[in-house]
Design a protein around this motif. Structure first.
Motif, PDB file in Angstrom:
ATOM      1  N   PRO A  93      15.556  76.652 -20.779  1.00 52.05           N
ATOM      2  CA  PRO A  93      14.395  77.277 -20.135  1.00 52.05           C
ATOM      3  C   PRO A  93      13.072  76.695 -20.638  1.00 52.05           C
ATOM      4  O   PRO A  93      12.941  76.305 -21.798  1.00 52.05           O
ATOM      5  CB  PRO A  93      14.542  78.750 -20.513  1.00 52.05           C
ATOM      6  CG  PRO A  93      15.424  78.770 -21.717  1.00 52.05           C
ATOM      7  CD  PRO A  93      16.351  77.608 -21.574  1.00 52.05           C
ATOM      8  N   PHE A  94      12.114  76.638 -19.735  1.00 51.04           N
ATOM      9  CA  PHE A  94      10.776  76.166 -20.076  1.00 51.04           C
ATOM     10  C   PHE A  94       9.761  76.896 -19.217  1.00 51.04           C
ATOM     11  O   PHE A  94      10.073  77.374 -18.122  1.00 51.04           O
ATOM     12  CB  PHE A  94      10.653  74.646 -19.905  1.00 51.04           C
ATOM     13  CG  PHE A  94      11.171  74.123 -18.592  1.00 51.04           C
ATOM     14  CD1 PHE A  94      10.395  74.150 -17.437  1.00 51.04           C
ATOM     15  CD2 PHE A  94      12.464  73.597 -18.502  1.00 51.04           C
ATOM     16  CE1 PHE A  94      10.877  73.662 -16.236  1.00 51.04           C
ATOM     17  CE2 PHE A  94      12.953  73.103 -17.298  1.00 51.04           C
ATOM     18  CZ  PHE A  94      12.158  73.137 -16.153  1.00 51.04           C
ATOM     19  N   GLU A  95       8.531  76.961 -19.708  1.00 47.86           N
ATOM     20  CA  GLU A  95       7.469  77.692 -19.014  1.00 47.86           C
ATOM     21  C   GLU A  95       6.589  76.791 -18.165  1.00 47.86           C
ATOM     22  O   GLU A  95       5.932  77.263 -17.227  1.00 47.86           O
ATOM     23  CB  GLU A  95       6.620  78.450 -20.034  1.00 47.86           C
ATOM     24  CG  GLU A  95       7.400  79.514 -20.784  1.00 47.86           C
ATOM     25  CD  GLU A  95       6.605  80.115 -21.923  1.00 47.86           C
ATOM     26  OE1 GLU A  95       5.398  80.366 -21.741  1.00 47.86           O
ATOM     27  OE2 GLU A  95       7.188  80.333 -23.004  1.00 47.86           O
ATOM     28  N   GLU A  96       6.548  75.506 -18.488  1.00 49.03           N
ATOM     29  CA  GLU A  96       5.752  74.542 -17.733  1.00 49.03           C
ATOM     30  C   GLU A  96       6.491  73.212 -17.762  1.00 49.03           C
ATOM     31  O   GLU A  96       7.307  72.963 -18.653  1.00 49.03           O
ATOM     32  CB  GLU A  96       4.364  74.346 -18.373  1.00 49.03           C
ATOM     33  CG  GLU A  96       3.523  75.597 -18.466  1.00 49.03           C
ATOM     34  CD  GLU A  96       2.258  75.386 -19.296  1.00 49.03           C
ATOM     35  OE1 GLU A  96       2.021  74.244 -19.761  1.00 49.03           O
ATOM     36  OE2 GLU A  96       1.513  76.366 -19.504  1.00 49.03           O
ATOM     37  N   ILE A  97       6.167  72.335 -16.792  1.00 46.90           N
ATOM     38  CA  ILE A  97       6.804  71.026 -16.749  1.00 46.90           C
ATOM     39  C   ILE A  97       5.801  69.979 -16.270  1.00 46.90           C
ATOM     40  O   ILE A  97       4.978  70.253 -15.380  1.00 46.90           O
ATOM     41  CB  ILE A  97       8.074  71.036 -15.866  1.00 46.90           C
ATOM     42  CG1 ILE A  97       8.796  69.695 -15.954  1.00 46.90           C
ATOM     43  CG2 ILE A  97       7.759  71.436 -14.431  1.00 46.90           C
ATOM     44  CD1 ILE A  97      10.217  69.713 -15.400  1.00 46.90           C
ATOM     45  N   TYR A  98       5.863  68.778 -16.876  1.00 50.51           N
ATOM     46  CA  TYR A  98       4.909  67.709 -16.586  1.00 50.51           C
ATOM     47  C   TYR A  98       5.653  66.392 -16.374  1.00 50.51           C
ATOM     48  O   TYR A  98       6.700  66.144 -16.994  1.00 50.51           O
ATOM     49  CB  TYR A  98       3.913  67.550 -17.742  1.00 50.51           C
ATOM     50  CG  TYR A  98       3.068  68.781 -17.956  1.00 50.51           C
ATOM     51  CD1 TYR A  98       1.840  68.924 -17.328  1.00 50.51           C
ATOM     52  CD2 TYR A  98       3.517  69.826 -18.771  1.00 50.51           C
ATOM     53  CE1 TYR A  98       1.069  70.074 -17.503  1.00 50.51           C
ATOM     54  CE2 TYR A  98       2.763  70.972 -18.951  1.00 50.51           C
ATOM     55  CZ  TYR A  98       1.532  71.094 -18.316  1.00 50.51           C
ATOM     56  OH  TYR A  98       0.783  72.239 -18.475  1.00 50.51           O
ATOM     57  N   ALA A  99       5.103  65.552 -15.506  1.00 52.32           N
ATOM     58  CA  ALA A  99       5.678  64.232 -15.261  1.00 52.32           C
ATOM     59  C   ALA A  99       4.565  63.273 -14.861  1.00 52.32           C
ATOM     60  O   ALA A  99       3.495  63.682 -14.391  1.00 52.32           O
ATOM     61  CB  ALA A  99       6.737  64.290 -14.157  1.00 52.32           C
ATOM     62  N   LEU A 100       4.837  61.981 -15.041  1.00 49.31           N
ATOM     63  CA  LEU A 100       3.898  60.916 -14.700  1.00 49.31           C
ATOM     64  C   LEU A 100       4.570  59.898 -13.796  1.00 49.31           C
ATOM     65  O   LEU A 100       5.787  59.705 -13.856  1.00 49.31           O
ATOM     66  CB  LEU A 100       3.418  60.190 -15.961  1.00 49.31           C
ATOM     67  CG  LEU A 100       2.590  60.969 -16.966  1.00 49.31           C
ATOM     68  CD1 LEU A 100       2.359  60.120 -18.215  1.00 49.31           C
ATOM     69  CD2 LEU A 100       1.269  61.415 -16.356  1.00 49.31           C
ATOM     70  N   HIS A 101       3.725  59.221 -12.990  1.00 47.04           N
ATOM     71  CA  HIS A 101       4.192  58.062 -12.229  1.00 47.04           C
ATOM     72  C   HIS A 101       3.106  56.998 -12.286  1.00 47.04           C
ATOM     73  O   HIS A 101       1.909  57.300 -12.220  1.00 47.04           O
ATOM     74  CB  HIS A 101       4.472  58.431 -10.773  1.00 47.04           C
ATOM     75  CG  HIS A 101       5.398  57.471 -10.084  1.00 47.04           C
ATOM     76  ND1 HIS A 101       5.026  56.177  -9.762  1.00 47.04           N
ATOM     77  CD2 HIS A 101       6.679  57.599  -9.677  1.00 47.04           C
ATOM     78  CE1 HIS A 101       6.036  55.565  -9.181  1.00 47.04           C
ATOM     79  NE2 HIS A 101       7.060  56.405  -9.118  1.00 47.04           N
ATOM     80  N   ASN A 102       3.529  55.757 -12.415  1.00 44.25           N
ATOM     81  CA  ASN A 102       2.570  54.657 -12.375  1.00 44.25           C
ATOM     82  C   ASN A 102       2.020  54.500 -10.961  1.00 44.25           C
ATOM     83  O   ASN A 102       2.673  54.859  -9.979  1.00 44.25           O
ATOM     84  CB  ASN A 102       3.235  53.362 -12.842  1.00 44.25           C
ATOM     85  CG  ASN A 102       4.237  52.835 -11.841  1.00 44.25           C
ATOM     86  OD1 ASN A 102       3.900  52.061 -10.951  1.00 44.25           O
ATOM     87  ND2 ASN A 102       5.494  53.272 -11.965  1.00 44.25           N
ATOM     88  N   LYS A 103       0.813  53.942 -10.853  1.00 44.90           N
ATOM     89  CA  LYS A 103       0.175  53.775  -9.554  1.00 44.90           C
ATOM     90  C   LYS A 103      -0.407  52.374  -9.436  1.00 44.90           C
ATOM     91  O   LYS A 103      -1.342  52.007 -10.156  1.00 44.90           O
ATOM     92  CB  LYS A 103      -0.929  54.821  -9.354  1.00 44.90           C
ATOM     93  CG  LYS A 103      -1.556  54.796  -7.970  1.00 44.90           C
ATOM     94  CD  LYS A 103      -2.526  55.955  -7.802  1.00 44.90           C
ATOM     95  CE  LYS A 103      -3.119  55.981  -6.398  1.00 44.90           C
ATOM     96  NZ  LYS A 103      -4.048  57.132  -6.217  1.00 44.90           N
ATOM     97  N   ALA A 104       0.152  51.587  -8.534  1.00 45.86           N
ATOM     98  CA  ALA A 104      -0.361  50.245  -8.283  1.00 45.86           C
ATOM     99  C   ALA A 104      -1.774  50.333  -7.730  1.00 45.86           C
ATOM    100  O   ALA A 104      -2.079  51.196  -6.906  1.00 45.86           O
ATOM    101  CB  ALA A 104       0.550  49.507  -7.309  1.00 45.86           C
ATOM    102  N   GLY A 105      -2.653  49.430  -8.193  1.00 45.67           N
ATOM    103  CA  GLY A 105      -4.031  49.406  -7.723  1.00 45.67           C
ATOM    104  C   GLY A 105      -4.989  50.216  -8.578  1.00 45.67           C
ATOM    105  O   GLY A 105      -6.202  49.975  -8.553  1.00 45.67           O
ATOM    106  N   LEU A 106      -4.477  51.178  -9.323  1.00 44.65           N
ATOM    107  CA  LEU A 106      -5.297  51.964 -10.247  1.00 44.65           C
ATOM    108  C   LEU A 106      -5.359  51.211 -11.575  1.00 44.65           C
ATOM    109  O   LEU A 106      -4.321  50.824 -12.112  1.00 44.65           O
ATOM    110  CB  LEU A 106      -4.694  53.348 -10.441  1.00 44.65           C
ATOM    111  CG  LEU A 106      -5.499  54.360 -11.272  1.00 44.65           C
ATOM    112  CD1 LEU A 106      -6.781  54.743 -10.537  1.00 44.65           C
ATOM    113  CD2 LEU A 106      -4.645  55.598 -11.560  1.00 44.65           C
ATOM    114  N   PRO A 107      -6.543  50.981 -12.126  1.00 48.21           N
ATOM    115  CA  PRO A 107      -6.639  50.204 -13.366  1.00 48.21           C
ATOM    116  C   PRO A 107      -5.845  50.825 -14.511  1.00 48.21           C
ATOM    117  O   PRO A 107      -5.732  52.051 -14.616  1.00 48.21           O
ATOM    118  CB  PRO A 107      -8.144  50.206 -13.667  1.00 48.21           C
ATOM    119  CG  PRO A 107      -8.798  50.413 -12.342  1.00 48.21           C
ATOM    120  CD  PRO A 107      -7.884  51.328 -11.584  1.00 48.21           C
ATOM    121  N   VAL A 108      -5.314  49.980 -15.361  1.00 42.40           N
ATOM    122  CA  VAL A 108      -4.612  50.453 -16.553  1.00 42.40           C
ATOM    123  C   VAL A 108      -5.580  51.266 -17.411  1.00 42.40           C
ATOM    124  O   VAL A 108      -6.759  50.913 -17.567  1.00 42.40           O
ATOM    125  CB  VAL A 108      -4.046  49.267 -17.355  1.00 42.40           C
ATOM    126  CG1 VAL A 108      -3.528  49.739 -18.710  1.00 42.40           C
ATOM    127  CG2 VAL A 108      -2.941  48.585 -16.573  1.00 42.40           C
TER     128      VAL A 108
END
Length: 389
Positions: free
Chosen positions: A152-167
């Motif tokens: 069980p968890f109360e919150e969840i987070y994730a990331l995705h890379n995005k082409a065209g957005l500067p590093v």
């Protein structure tokens, strides 16, 4: 944090190894084995493998807090032949990491290593390494295997890379962030025959071509201009040949929308148009319509927390609110139906080719962005008193 050159070199090596050994959804056996091995090497002992098939869930607890948050990374690759000259290019014919999941997995491993070594939080972190995101089945499989009940968890987070957005840049959006994806298949059945005598049968190719055009009226005439929708026919297949008219035609495609009511409108209109077009050409018609992905909807509080954590790591000037949702789809949305959370984007570089391109490569310079964010969001949300965004 112990983020010296050796640490980042290690992460780069992991990422490139994952890139060279891609695995399709629910086939991530090598990947999940290496993930579990590395988690154990960090001193994390609460590791469960095989969740939802090939998923891995690890739990790290510090202090006496009873709150838990989850961090998720997808592990699967795509059935695309890589066309790069990279030294670490895919060694698996017809499969490659064309969406950056090799980087996502590596960033979450890096965060796990830092948090295991340095702590700095009070509560539990669930590290969720998910299979089969690309075809929308991995999150559902983990949920069906009891993810939220067993871990069980109360919150969840994730990331995705995005082409065209500067590093070094970070973007998130409150509310609807990515679209639903529906798939459809329309099969027309008639009677083919010799190409020189179409009058003797009820061939289906002309009907199929008319139907492809007619379907374009769904968005232009049946969906309100203030709503967003896409209906795309992606395949038209028949059993005809150069001098034989076809008896069967299959029309396959994809629909995107941000609201359930729009998805329902698309399905109803598609069925009506397909049936009517088929009848006007005196051919039979079967329609299959499925909903593969639901819209990804970010929670306002979790998104504010994600933006605040990103500002701490990257600086105010590198963190922005996305002004429009994307028409891509993401099965992280299934987790957001069970707990509030945020799905955010980090820059893969202005010169990056788009995801799903045969020359795509995750930018190793983005590893610190995602790793740092994951560490910070844990320390913010599992502080003695959660940091208010």
């Amino acid at each position: 944090m112990m983020t010296d050159d050796a640490f980042w070199a290690e992460l780069r090596a992991w990422r490139r190894d994952f890139h060279a050994h891609p695995e399709f959804g629910f086939e991530e056996r090598r990947t999940s084995r290496l993930v579990a091995e590395r988690l154990r090497s960090f001193g994390i002992t609460d590791i469960v493998e095989g969740v939802g098939g090939t998923g891995v869930v690890a739990t790290l607890t510090r202090g006496s807090g009873n709150r838990a948050i989850a961090l998720r990374a997808d592990m699967d690759a795509l059935r695309i032949e890589e066309k790069s000259d990279l030294a670490y290019r895919s060694q698996v014919p017809g499969v490659m990491h064309a969406c950056g999941h090799d980087g996502h997995t590596t960033m979450l491993l890096g965060a796990a290593k830092l948090l295991a070594a340095e702590g700095g939080f009070d509560g539990s972190v669930r590290f969720v390494f998910q299979p089969a995101e690309e075809w929308g089945k991995g999150a559902l499989a983990m949920l069906a295997d009891g993810l939220t009940e067993r871990f069980p968890f109360e919150e969840i987070y994730a990331l995705h890379n995005k082409a065209g957005l500067p590093v070094g840049k970070f973007q998130a959006r409150v509310g609807t962030t990515m679209s639903a994806e529906d798939n459809f298949e329309i099969v027309l059945r008639g009677m083919g025959g010799h190409a020189s005598r179409p009058q003797d049968g009820r061939e289906v190719l002309v009907a199929a071509c008319a139907l492809v055009v007619n379907l374009q009226t769904i968005v232009s005439r049946r969906v309100a201009p203030t709503d967003s929708a896409v209906v795309s026919v992606t395949e038209l297949l028949t059993d005809g040949t150069r001098n034989a008219l076809p008896s069967t035609a299959r029309i396959l495609g994809d629909a995107r929308s941000f609201q359930t009511v729009v998805s329902e409108t698309i399905e109803a209109e598609l069925r009506r148009i397909a049936t009517g077009t088929a009848a006007s050409y005196d051919v039979g018609c079967d329609v299959t319509y499925t909903r593969e992905f639901v819209p990804t909807v970010n929670d306002p509080v979790a998104t504010a927390a994600a933006l605040a954590a990103a500002r701490t790591v990257l600086g105010e000037e590198n963190v922005t609110l996305a002004d429009q949702p994307g028409t891509g789809s993401e099965d992280f949305a299934r987790f957001l139906q069970h707990a509030p959370g945020c799905y955010a984007f980090i820059g893969n570089g202005e010169g990056s080719v788009p995801a799903h391109h045969p020359e795509f490569d995750f930018n190793d310079d983005a590893l610190p962005t995602g790793t740092g964010f994951f560490v910070q969001i844990v320390r913010d949300r599992l502080a003695t008193r959660p940091t208010q965004p």
